[in-house]
Every structure is written in structure tokens, then in C-alpha cells.
Design a protein around this motif. Structure first.
Motif, PDB file in Angstrom:
ATOM      1  N   VAL A  91      -7.625 -22.897 -29.066  1.00 50.39           N
ATOM      2  CA  VAL A  91      -6.799 -22.796 -30.269  1.00 50.39           C
ATOM      3  C   VAL A  91      -6.453 -21.342 -30.541  1.00 50.39           C
ATOM      4  CG1 VAL A  91      -6.783 -23.083 -32.778  1.00 50.39           C
ATOM      5  CG2 VAL A  91      -7.660 -24.912 -31.322  1.00 50.39           C
ATOM      6  N   GLU A  92      -7.463 -20.477 -30.506  1.00 52.36           N
ATOM      7  CA  GLU A  92      -7.235 -19.053 -30.765  1.00 52.36           C
ATOM      8  C   GLU A  92      -6.334 -18.445 -29.693  1.00 52.36           C
ATOM      9  OE1 GLU A  92      -8.125 -17.433 -33.362  1.00 52.36           O
ATOM     10  OE2 GLU A  92      -9.663 -18.714 -34.282  1.00 52.36           O
ATOM     11  N   ALA A  93      -6.556 -18.801 -28.445  1.00 55.95           N
ATOM     12  CA  ALA A  93      -5.796 -18.222 -27.339  1.00 55.95           C
ATOM     13  C   ALA A  93      -4.333 -18.613 -27.396  1.00 55.95           C
ATOM     14  CB  ALA A  93      -6.409 -18.636 -26.002  1.00 55.95           C
ATOM     15  N   LEU A  94      -4.064 -19.900 -27.566  1.00 54.20           N
ATOM     16  CA  LEU A  94      -2.676 -20.364 -27.565  1.00 54.20           C
ATOM     17  C   LEU A  94      -1.940 -19.912 -28.824  1.00 54.20           C
ATOM     18  CD1 LEU A  94      -3.000 -23.932 -26.021  1.00 54.20           C
ATOM     19  CD2 LEU A  94      -2.425 -21.778 -24.902  1.00 54.20           C
ATOM     20  N   SER A  95      -2.636 -19.812 -29.935  1.00 51.80           N
ATOM     21  CA  SER A  95      -2.011 -19.289 -31.152  1.00 51.80           C
ATOM     22  C   SER A  95      -1.574 -17.848 -30.943  1.00 51.80           C
ATOM     23  CB  SER A  95      -2.986 -19.368 -32.330  1.00 51.80           C
ATOM     24  OG  SER A  95      -3.284 -20.710 -32.646  1.00 51.80           O
ATOM     25  N   PHE A  96      -2.410 -17.064 -30.280  1.00 50.75           N
ATOM     26  CA  PHE A  96      -2.056 -15.669 -30.011  1.00 50.75           C
ATOM     27  C   PHE A  96      -0.859 -15.589 -29.074  1.00 50.75           C
ATOM     28  CE2 PHE A  96      -2.165 -11.527 -28.136  1.00 50.75           C
ATOM     29  CZ  PHE A  96      -2.652 -10.686 -29.126  1.00 50.75           C
ATOM     30  N   LEU A  97      -0.871 -16.363 -28.013  1.00 53.15           N
ATOM     31  CA  LEU A  97       0.227 -16.322 -27.049  1.00 53.15           C
ATOM     32  C   LEU A  97       1.538 -16.791 -27.660  1.00 53.15           C
ATOM     33  CD1 LEU A  97      -1.647 -17.626 -23.884  1.00 53.15           C
ATOM     34  CD2 LEU A  97      -0.750 -15.327 -24.215  1.00 53.15           C
ATOM     35  N   GLU A  98       1.487 -17.792 -28.512  1.00 54.90           N
ATOM     36  CA  GLU A  98       2.703 -18.265 -29.162  1.00 54.90           C
ATOM     37  C   GLU A  98       3.288 -17.184 -30.070  1.00 54.90           C
ATOM     38  OE1 GLU A  98       4.437 -21.021 -28.872  1.00 54.90           O
ATOM     39  OE2 GLU A  98       3.139 -22.124 -27.501  1.00 54.90           O
ATOM     40  N   ARG A 100       2.835 -13.853 -29.745  1.00 54.22           N
ATOM     41  CA  ARG A 100       3.129 -12.599 -29.049  1.00 54.22           C
ATOM     42  C   ARG A 100       3.711 -12.902 -27.680  1.00 54.22           C
ATOM     43  NH1 ARG A 100       0.792  -8.307 -31.933  1.00 54.22           N
ATOM     44  NH2 ARG A 100       2.254  -7.091 -30.667  1.00 54.22           N
ATOM     45  N   PRO A 101       5.023 -13.182 -27.613  1.00 55.32           N
ATOM     46  CA  PRO A 101       5.641 -13.608 -26.352  1.00 55.32           C
ATOM     47  C   PRO A 101       5.640 -12.543 -25.266  1.00 55.32           C
ATOM     48  CG  PRO A 101       7.298 -13.262 -28.050  1.00 55.32           C
ATOM     49  CD  PRO A 101       5.970 -13.212 -28.743  1.00 55.32           C
ATOM     50  N   VAL A 210      -0.961  -7.294 -20.873  1.00 54.14           N
ATOM     51  CA  VAL A 210      -2.285  -7.900 -20.756  1.00 54.14           C
ATOM     52  C   VAL A 210      -3.035  -7.591 -22.046  1.00 54.14           C
ATOM     53  CG1 VAL A 210      -4.429  -7.943 -19.413  1.00 54.14           C
ATOM     54  CG2 VAL A 210      -2.228  -7.547 -18.255  1.00 54.14           C
ATOM     55  N   VAL A 211      -3.816  -8.548 -22.548  1.00 52.56           N
ATOM     56  CA  VAL A 211      -4.488  -8.327 -23.821  1.00 52.56           C
ATOM     57  C   VAL A 211      -5.885  -8.930 -23.819  1.00 52.56           C
ATOM     58  CG1 VAL A 211      -3.514 -10.418 -24.893  1.00 52.56           C
ATOM     59  CG2 VAL A 211      -4.209  -8.485 -26.341  1.00 52.56           C
ATOM     60  N   TYR A 212      -6.805  -8.205 -24.453  1.00 56.02           N
ATOM     61  CA  TYR A 212      -8.165  -8.680 -24.704  1.00 56.02           C
ATOM     62  C   TYR A 212      -8.223  -9.175 -26.140  1.00 56.02           C
ATOM     63  CZ  TYR A 212     -13.070  -8.199 -26.182  1.00 56.02           C
ATOM     64  OH  TYR A 212     -14.313  -8.412 -26.724  1.00 56.02           O
ATOM     65  N   VAL A 213      -8.589 -10.457 -26.317  1.00 62.23           N
ATOM     66  CA  VAL A 213      -8.612 -11.076 -27.640  1.00 62.23           C
ATOM     67  C   VAL A 213     -10.037 -11.580 -27.914  1.00 62.23           C
ATOM     68  CG1 VAL A 213      -7.617 -12.856 -29.124  1.00 62.23           C
ATOM     69  CG2 VAL A 213      -6.196 -11.756 -27.371  1.00 62.23           C
ATOM     70  N   PRO A 214     -10.829 -10.862 -28.713  1.00 61.30           N
ATOM     71  CA  PRO A 214     -12.236 -11.246 -28.903  1.00 61.30           C
ATOM     72  C   PRO A 214     -12.443 -12.516 -29.713  1.00 61.30           C
ATOM     73  CG  PRO A 214     -11.669  -9.344 -30.268  1.00 61.30           C
ATOM     74  CD  PRO A 214     -10.508  -9.586 -29.352  1.00 61.30           C
ATOM     75  N   ALA A 215     -11.394 -13.000 -30.410  1.00 59.45           N
ATOM     76  CA  ALA A 215     -11.528 -14.278 -31.113  1.00 59.45           C
ATOM     77  C   ALA A 215     -11.643 -15.441 -30.133  1.00 59.45           C
ATOM     78  CB  ALA A 215     -10.332 -14.496 -32.038  1.00 59.45           C
TER      79      ALA A 215
END
Length: 252
Positions: A91-98, A100-101, A210-215
Motif C-alpha cells: 500500500v505504501e509503495a504503490l501510493s508513493f509510486l502513483e 511520484r511518476p 531511484v528512491v528509498y522509502v522507509p515507510a
């Protein structure tokens, strides 16, 4: 372990809204006639399972490429068979990707079995970094602690702040936009094992962020080539040579 991977993946997929089944490729690099059994509980409503088998041990990257070539998804997750996902991870990963295109590749917060953070984002390595981290005993490794901390990006990688453009991220969990991954032609098949994720990370920077997302959080049970015996050490050295030949040698 594989059964636990499937269980936590299903739990994470159930949190997505609207709920929709994912296509899961299980890549079996075993020799023909020595195929692994599908773990109990693998047949779930949360994903459609397709086993890719019979090709023998073609290596880590080439194995993943068999799935990457087939997929038509919007996102593609490269996942090791020793990973447990946090329930809210996807959920957190796909929300971030949506949101931040410009993001082509996402890497998560990674912890080990004791709960400690694994620092698997990397700056470009030197030969000394790789030797000290991978092969020195812990007593000798302490002499290089500041150097290794910088290589492992401990000065910026934490449990709260998003970090953009770490040079190299771990192949144990790489969440890609599929179109980015296909433009890169997946993993370089010249690496049988080790450094294929270093190579793919650096190439990703050429066309996307490329991004590091700790959530986004996972538990990783693996790692440590030197502890796996002489064959793994030889593979590590061979792949390191190919990596430095391609991206430039850095000794100290």
C-alpha cells in the motif's frame, strides 16, 4: 521460508484497494527432474501463480528475466525467496509510486531477524570496501568502520526520511515501473550471481529516479557471500570483475 514469503505477500496484497489479484511468477532454477514443490497455501485468491521451470540454473538475473519478458503489468516487484513483507508495505509503495511518476525504482526499509536495520543502499564501491565488508572477520572490520558506514550510506539512510537517488540498491526487493524495467532489458545476463542488482541500479539512474522509502518495510533473512562457501566466493569475485570492467575500477 517460501511458504512464509507467499503468506506475507498475500497479506500485503489484501490491503490494496480496490483488491485485485497479482500475477506471481515463481522462478525455479533447479535442474529438470529436481523441481521444488509449491509450498502449502500457495494457491491463494490474492495472486495467480505461474511457475517457470525446466530451464536449469541459468543464474539469478537471467531467471528473473524469464518473468520480466512475460509480464504486462504496470509495476513489477523483484522479490527474493527469503523476504517477509510488512502488511502495509505494498500500500505504501504503490501510493508513493502513483504520486511520484518520475520514480522508476523503489527500495524499502530492510531489517534482519533481530529487528536491526540492514543498510543495503550503497554508494559506488571500491575493491577495499567489498573486501573489508565481505571477507574480513568482525574484529578486523572495525578498523574500517567509518569507511564502511559511508559505503553503506548510514549517514543518510534511516527509518523516517525518504532518500532520493541512492546509487545502488539491493536486489532482494526492487519495485519497478514495468516500462522502465523493460526499457533496461531487465538484468544483465552476464552476471550469474552477485552484482546484477548493482548493475541494474546504476543503469536505472540513466532513465528514471531511484528512491528509498522507509515507510515500506520488509524482513530479510539472507546475505553474506563469504559465509556460503568457496563456490559463492568465486562467483562474487567473478561478478565483481565484470562490474568494475563495465563501470570503472575503484581500488581505494
Amino acid at each position: 521460508m517460501l511458504g512464509r514469503v507467499f503468506e506475507t505477500l498475500a497479506d500485503a496484497l489484501r490491503q490494496l484497494a480496490p483488491a485485485r489479484p497479482a500475477h506471481l511468477y515463481l522462478i525455479d532454477n533447479g535442474a529438470p527432474g529436481e523441481l521444488i514443490g509449491v509450498p502449502k497455501g500457495a494457491l491463494r485468491a490474492e495472486f495467480v501463480l505461474e511457475t517457470i521451470a525446466g530451464h536449469g540454473n541459468v543464474g539469478y538475473g537471467r531467471g528473473h528475466n524469464l518473468a520480466i519478458d512475460r509480464t504486462q503489468s504496470r509495476y513489477h516487484l523483484v522479490l527474493n525467496p527469503d523476504i517477509e513483507l510488512d502488511e502495509r508495505g505494498l500500500v505504501e509503495a504503490l501510493s508513493f509510486l502513483e504520486a511520484r511518476p518520475e520514480t522508476g525504482l523503489l527500495t524499502p526499509f530492510i531489517r534482519d531477524e533481530s529487528g536491526e536495520q540492514q543498510f543495503l543502499c550503497r554508494r559506488f564501491p571500491s575493491m577495499l570496501d567489498l573486501f573489508a565488508r565481505g571477507f574480513l572477520p568482525s574484529s578486523a572490520r572495525r578498523l574500517f568502520s567509518k569507511r564502511l558506514a559511508r559505503y553503506e550510506m548510514r549517514d543518510v539512510i534511516g527509518d523516517r526520511i525518504v532518500v532520493w537517488d541512492p546509487p545502488i540498491v539491493s536486489g532482494c526487493f526492487m519495485l519497478f515501473r514495468t516500462d522502465v524495467l523493460k526499457r533496461l532489458n531487465g538484468f544483465d545476463p552476464r552476471y550469474f550471481l552477485y552484482f546484477e542488482d548493482y548493475d541494474l541500479s546504476l543503469r536505472t539512474h540513466e532513465i528514471a529516479r531511484v528512491v528509498y522509502v522507509p515507510a515500506v518495510r520488509i524482513l530479510h533473512h539472507g546475505g553474506g557471500a563469504a559465509r556460503k562457501g568457496g563456490a559463492h566466493v568465486k562467483l562474487f569475485v567473478s561478478s565483481a570483475f565484470k562490474f568494475f570492467q563495465r563501470f570503472g575500477w575503484k581500488w581505494l
